[in-house]
Design an enzyme around this catalytic site. Structure first.
Site, short mmCIF file in Angstrom:
data_model
loop_
_atom_site.label_atom_id
_atom_site.label_comp_id
_atom_site.label_asym_id
_atom_site.label_seq_id
_atom_site.Cartn_x
_atom_site.Cartn_y
_atom_site.Cartn_z
N ASP A 10 -4.22 9.80 -8.54
CA ASP A 10 -2.98 9.40 -7.88
C ASP A 10 -1.98 8.80 -8.85
OD1 ASP A 10 -2.09 9.81 -5.30
OD2 ASP A 10 -2.16 7.68 -4.80
N ASP B 159 -10.15 1.76 5.48
CA ASP B 159 -11.51 2.10 5.87
C ASP B 159 -11.86 1.57 7.26
OD1 ASP B 159 -11.28 -0.47 4.98
OD2 ASP B 159 -12.78 -0.33 3.41
#
Length: 1089
Positions: A400, A790
């Site tokens: 990224d 998450d």
């Protein structure tokens, strides 16, 4: 996918797509180099037939036309070649049109109605209408929506009695060995829509008249016998664990009764009743004691210190509420056991290809300076060497940060993998991350180690040392960035020189391009991915990167299961994927499992675990408790997902058997009795029907267009065919290849899909604007809205009715590195707490979101506790300040204690101790781990959690965005060198202040007792105990502030002098040793003369 070893870069929005050749200097080629002959009508590639020859539409002039354009011209056009004007003849496999009966020379009954397969294959190939070259068959079933919606279809033997015999349609039998479609996907653009009248048939007649007679039935019986013989084959495979009870047989008609592979692949191991029953009794007893405790505290205020008493009672009530949310999800703890040998018996037949499901592995990294490339390389090597069929594993590395350092390090890793992978599999070594494997000391004389192993191990270690030198050399070169930016070996500028403005990049290093290991064996696929980034777009950090990996992997490999790991979490157990498949592929319960979560284990932590980095209380106690309810929460790494669950589908539901009724009573009596019940149930049935529509979509194949439209009325037939396509595009985005992949429950891609089309779609799905006006990050994939994506992602899946599984193998599945430095550890906890605050203040808060769905109440308790715990920082800070205030003022939060109060306080402390001891017993953790966890709960609560609460409020209410710092991974500066490194941060101010004022309070309190005499020692003990309790919990913080024993940080000395001066001035102002009414002089009484 054959890219000839070149990096693929491009931008869908800017219509850019290039292949950068790293072998020839300065050469940039377009995508047309990968293509064959080009269609002169639509510009797409002309497919290759099963005979290996290009498709030829016109036998007179061989004018280049692709098959979709050929069929379109025959169906909608003038049915003639555009060049020579010769009428097209029907080619085998194409649908009939008017005029074909006169010139037909052969019977093509098997293919003439298989038009939807060809249409879907063409869309999967290029997304614009080109078809594949593998016989034009795709892994999808016949799409009923492409047929005439006015004539209903028979569905596997079921027919509608209300329809006349001449209106029934011919049943197209399901194709053997094809992937299962969970949703029908009609592609209805102009170039591929087909309106084909079905062949009428009479159900009362013999099927042999239509070609489905006794011959077909005989073939079916032969196929069934062959499967029976295959199921009887048993192969012995070495695995961890074996044996067990046959308590979960599957009703599989193809599976013989005597096959051991029929037995369940895993089982639950409940905690022994001798351990769990006393634990539950103590919890209930503690609840009763809490009630008596608050009854006493509320009814006995302290009048001379009313403010202190009120603050303490409010804090204690909040602590009790948070304890309830934390305690009751542990009510049903369980453990699990897997049987790897049974997995092999069921899915790995002797002499047959492995039937284990493919797995796509995702590795995410951002900054190679904070996440060293050597650590990422070790993680990738452990994945490539995993004990799993090589053709079933694909590793995707998300960069990224678009760093050329990561790209070059991955290139070096792919070369070293050609030597490392065969070495691991030849000698079955563990772990398969070379850095940690060679760090272990091998006893060569133990178990009579073979001399060849010793020789090859030493040679491999030399190879790895050279590999480390090359990686470290790349890191050294990356320290100084050239002014003109980085350039590749062929002189091409690196596309990611501008980190915030660069195209998407894909590079296939291993897999499907002729690269094998040194022994000539295939290697798992290794793909480098860097998604497109442009200014003005919200890229959603890690969650956005993971969603990009979902899409690009669906286009390239489309495995039904996905494993995601952080770049510093390597596979420590090579059978970890097999462990997860024991749950996912279990025919009894596997269909309802959305993910399998493994515990996090860490290397490089000091022996005493000063800052509770291992977090064993959470992973070995809390998570086991959640596994007995609906499953553990997702913790961000070491988790195997079901791809369909991440697509936002509901969990499959079991059909309840019809209720038993009694026919003993007359019909009129039963009607009277049941009349009121039916009225009540009528309203409920309507609600249930609307809620169950989504869940049925994933479990049932839909054969009529009316079911797809979900009751939409008032639309004409032309628009109705477009509705499903529009709905899918709004949910998944405008990529027909990706949408088609979501319909395949068992995964897989078209075998004849061209590299050019897949590469174009892969670049398309990682473009920065792909997710606009879709449900990505809202209902699909990793959920946006929090830096701790998450928790939110797992919560959404549990709300859809899925359950998760907690797997703890004997050998830890994954291991990683943790920040052992105090400042880095607090910043890590700050990020987690900030994410919880964001969820708490969002619409996805478990306090009010998800009612009426599949989330169980105790599971909701756990999620509520996971998002409200930062709020505990405020009462905890106040409660830790009270001891110092009490010692300095001489007041206390409790009135004079009676015998009843003494017994009550003793019972309270005793119940807390017994609860902890019983948790240690059934959880298998040590008392030192429990104490470290308690200490860091106080340290993190008064520092990181407090700052996270204020930052979250500023972000949500005032719009002030905060960026979290990527946690630094373990370095190579020596063992535990980071432990003693002191880094000043504002997070250290609150705990340092609490520590100093409590120490000062203890000194002042003891001095006051000494000066006032014996009577003042009694009331002092309660205040001293309170203050010492705070100091003991902050002791690890004090050691972290001191650093190494030979030096004291300057900031600590300055801050201590400042606080000591302030409290000294306050002490002089209060002057507790003197009566504020003035000095009282009395006559001495002694005769001095």
């Amino acid at each position: 996918m054959d890219t000839k070893g070149r990096l693929v870069a491009g931008s869908h929005n800017r219509n850019e797509f290039v292949l950068i050749n790293a072998d020839e200097v300065g050469r940039v080629t377009s995508v047309k180099e990968l293509s064959g002959q080009i269609c002169q009508i639509c510009g797409d590639e002309i497919e290759i037939t099963v005979d290996g020859e290009p498709f030829v539409a016109c036998n007179e002039c061989a004018f280049p036309i692709c098959r979709p354009c050929y069929e379109y011209e025959r169906r909608e056009g003038n049915q003639a070649c555009p060049q020579c004007k010769t009428r097209f003849k029907r080619i085998k496999g194409s649908p009939r049109v008017d005029g074909d009966e006169d010139e037909e020379e052969f019977d093509d009954l098997d293919n003439e109605f298989d038009v939807s397969e060809a249409v879907l294959s063409s869309r999967l190939n290029t997304g614009r209408g080109a078809s594949n070259g593998s016989g034009f068959a795709t892994p999808s079933e016949v799409d009923a929506a492409t047929l005439n919606p006015e004539i209903p279809l028979l569905t596997y033997g079921q027919e509608d009695d209300g329809i006349s015999a001449d209106k029934h349609a011919l049943i197209i039998p399901p194709f053997m060995n094809r992937a299962k479609r969970v949703h029908p996907m009609p592609f209805s653009d102009t170039a591929s829509s087909v309106s084909l009248p079905p062949r009428p048939m009479d159900p009362k007649k013999d099927l042999a008249v239509y070609g489905y007679g006794t011959v077909a039935w005989k073939d079916r019986m032969e196929e069934w016998r062959r499967r029976q013989n295959d199921k009887l084959q048993m192969v012995k495979h070495q695995g961890d664990g074996g044996g067990g009870h046959n308590d979960g047989d599957v009703d599989d008609p193809d599976l013989p009764k005597m096959d051991e592979g029929r037995q369940p692949l895993s089982r639950k191991l409940p905690i022994s009743s001798s351990k769990i029953n006393p634990y539950r009794m103590v919890i209930l007893t503690r609840m009763a004691i809490l009630g008596l405790f608050f009854h006493y505290r509320i009814l006995h205020p302290v009048n001379d210190a009313y403010a202190l008493w009120l603050i303490s009672v409010i804090c204690e009530i909040w602590f009790a509420v948070s304890w309830i949310f934390d305690q009751f999800p542990k009510w049903f703890p369980i453990e699990r056991e897997t049987y790897l040998d049974r997995l092999s018996l069921r899915y790995e037949k002797e002499g047959k290809p492995s039937e284990l499901a493919p797995v796509d592995v995702f590795v995410s990294t951002v900054d190679p300076m904070k996440e060293p490339p050597l650590i990422t390389a070790n993680t990738v090597l452990s994945i490539l060497a995993v004990d799993y069929p090589v053709d079933k594993v694909a590793c995707y590395v998300s960069d990224d940060g678009a760093a050329m350092l990561t790209f070059e390090a991955l290139s070096e890793t792919s070369e070293f993998a050609r030597k490392w992978v065969p070495f691991c599999k030849k000698f079955s070594i563990e772990p398969r991350a070379p850095e940690w494997y060679f760090a272990e000391k091998v006893e060569y004389l133990k178990d009579k180690v073979h001399p060849s192993f010793v020789r090859e191990r030493r040679a491999m270690k030399r190879e790895y040392e050279e590999f480390k030198v090359r990686i470290n050399g790349l890191v050294t070169m990356a320290q100084k960035v050239p002014e003109e930016g980085w350039t590749m070996q062929d002189g091409t500028p690196w596309p990611g020189n501008d980190v915030r403005d660069h195209p998407g990049m894909i590079q296939v290093f291993l897999g499907n391009n002729g690269v094998h290991d040194i022994e000539g064996n295939e290697l798992p696929r290794l793909v480098y991915v860097s998604r497109e980034k442009r200014p003005g777009f919200d890229h959603h950090k890690k969650a956005g990167a993971m969603n990009a990996l979902i899409r690009v992997s669906a286009v390239i490999s489309n495995a039904p299961y996905m494993l995601n790991v952080d770049c510093d979490h390597y596979i420590n157990n090579s059978k970890a994927l097999r462990e997860s498949m024991c749950f996912m592929m279990d025919p009894t319960s596997g269909k309802k499992i959305c993910y399998v979560q493994f515990p996090q284990r860490f290397d490089g932590i000091d022996r005493h675990d000063r800052y509770s980095n291992r977090n064993v209380v959470f992973f070995d106690i809390n998570m086991k408790g959640l596994d007995g309810i609906q499953g553990p929460i997702y913790v961000g790494t070491g988790c195997v997902f079901r791809r369909q669950a991440l697509y936002g589908y509901d969990a499959p539901t079991k059909k309840k058997p019809p209720g038993k009724t009694c026919n003993c009573f007359p019909k009129w009596l039963s009607c009277c009795c049941c009349k009121s019940r039916k009225k009540k149930a009528k309203g409920k049935s309507k609600e249930k029907s609307t809620k169950s529509k989504k869940s049925k979509e994933t479990a049932i194949q839909i054969h009529a267009l009316e079911n797809i439209e979900e009751g939409i009325e008032g639309i004409d037939s032309e628009k109705s065919s477009l509705m499903p396509q529009i709905k899918f595009e709004k949910k998944f985005g405008q990529s027909p290849v990706f949408i088609a992949s979501t319909l395949l429950e068992d995964g897989g891609v078209p075998p004849g899909a061209s590299s050019a089309s897949l590469l174009k779609e892969a670049i398309h799905v990682i473009s920065c604007g792909y997710e606009d006006k879709t449900e990505w990050g809202k209902e699909v994939g990793w959920i946006y809205g929090s830096v701790t994506e998450d928790i939110l992602t797992g919560f959404k899946m549990h709300c859809h009715g899925w359950r998760s599984v907690y797997c703890i193998p004997k050998r830890p599945a994954f291991k990683g590195s943790a920040p052992i430095n105090l400042s880095d550890r607090l910043h890590q906890v700050l990020r987690w707490a900030l994410g919880s605050v964001e969820i708490l203040l969002s619409r996805h808060c478990p306090i009010w979101y998800g009612y009426g769905c599949g989330l169980k109440p105790l599971e909701r308790f756990s999620y509520i506790n996971s998002v409200v715990y930062p709020l505990t920082s405020v009462p905890l800070l106040a409660y830790c300040t009270l001891p110092a205030v009490c010692l300095l003022t001489g007041k206390f939060i409790v009135p004079e204690i009676s015998n009843y109060a003494s017994i009550l306080f003793m019972l309270m402390f005793l119940s807390i101790a017994v609860t902890s001891i019983l948790e240690i017993q059934w959880g298998g953790v040590g008392i030192d781990d429990l104490w470290r966890n308690e200490q860091f709960w106080v340290i993190g609560g008064v520092s990181a959690h407090l700052f996270a609460l204020f930052q979250g409020l500023l972000k949500v209410l005032a719009g002030v965005n905060t960026n979290f710092t990527v946690t630094s991974k373990a370095g190579d500066d020596g063992e535990f060198s980071e432990l003693y490194l002191f880094k000043w941060t504002t997070l250290l101010i609150p705990p340092l202040t609490l520590l100093i004022i409590n120490i000062v309070g203890v000194i002042v309190g003891v001095s006051d007792a000494i000066s006032n005499g014996y009577d003042s020692w009694g009331p002092l003990f309660g205040r001293l105990f309170f203050a010492i309790w705070v100091i003991l919990h902050l002791y690890p913080f004090l050691k972290g502030m001191m650093g190494k024993q030979n030096s004291v940080p300057t900031i600590l000395i300055v801050w201590s002098i400042l606080l000591a001066s302030i409290f000294s001035l306050l002490w002089v102002r209060i002057n507790p040793f003197l009566d504020h009414g003035g000095i009282v002089l009395e006559v001495c009484g002694l005769d001095c003369n």
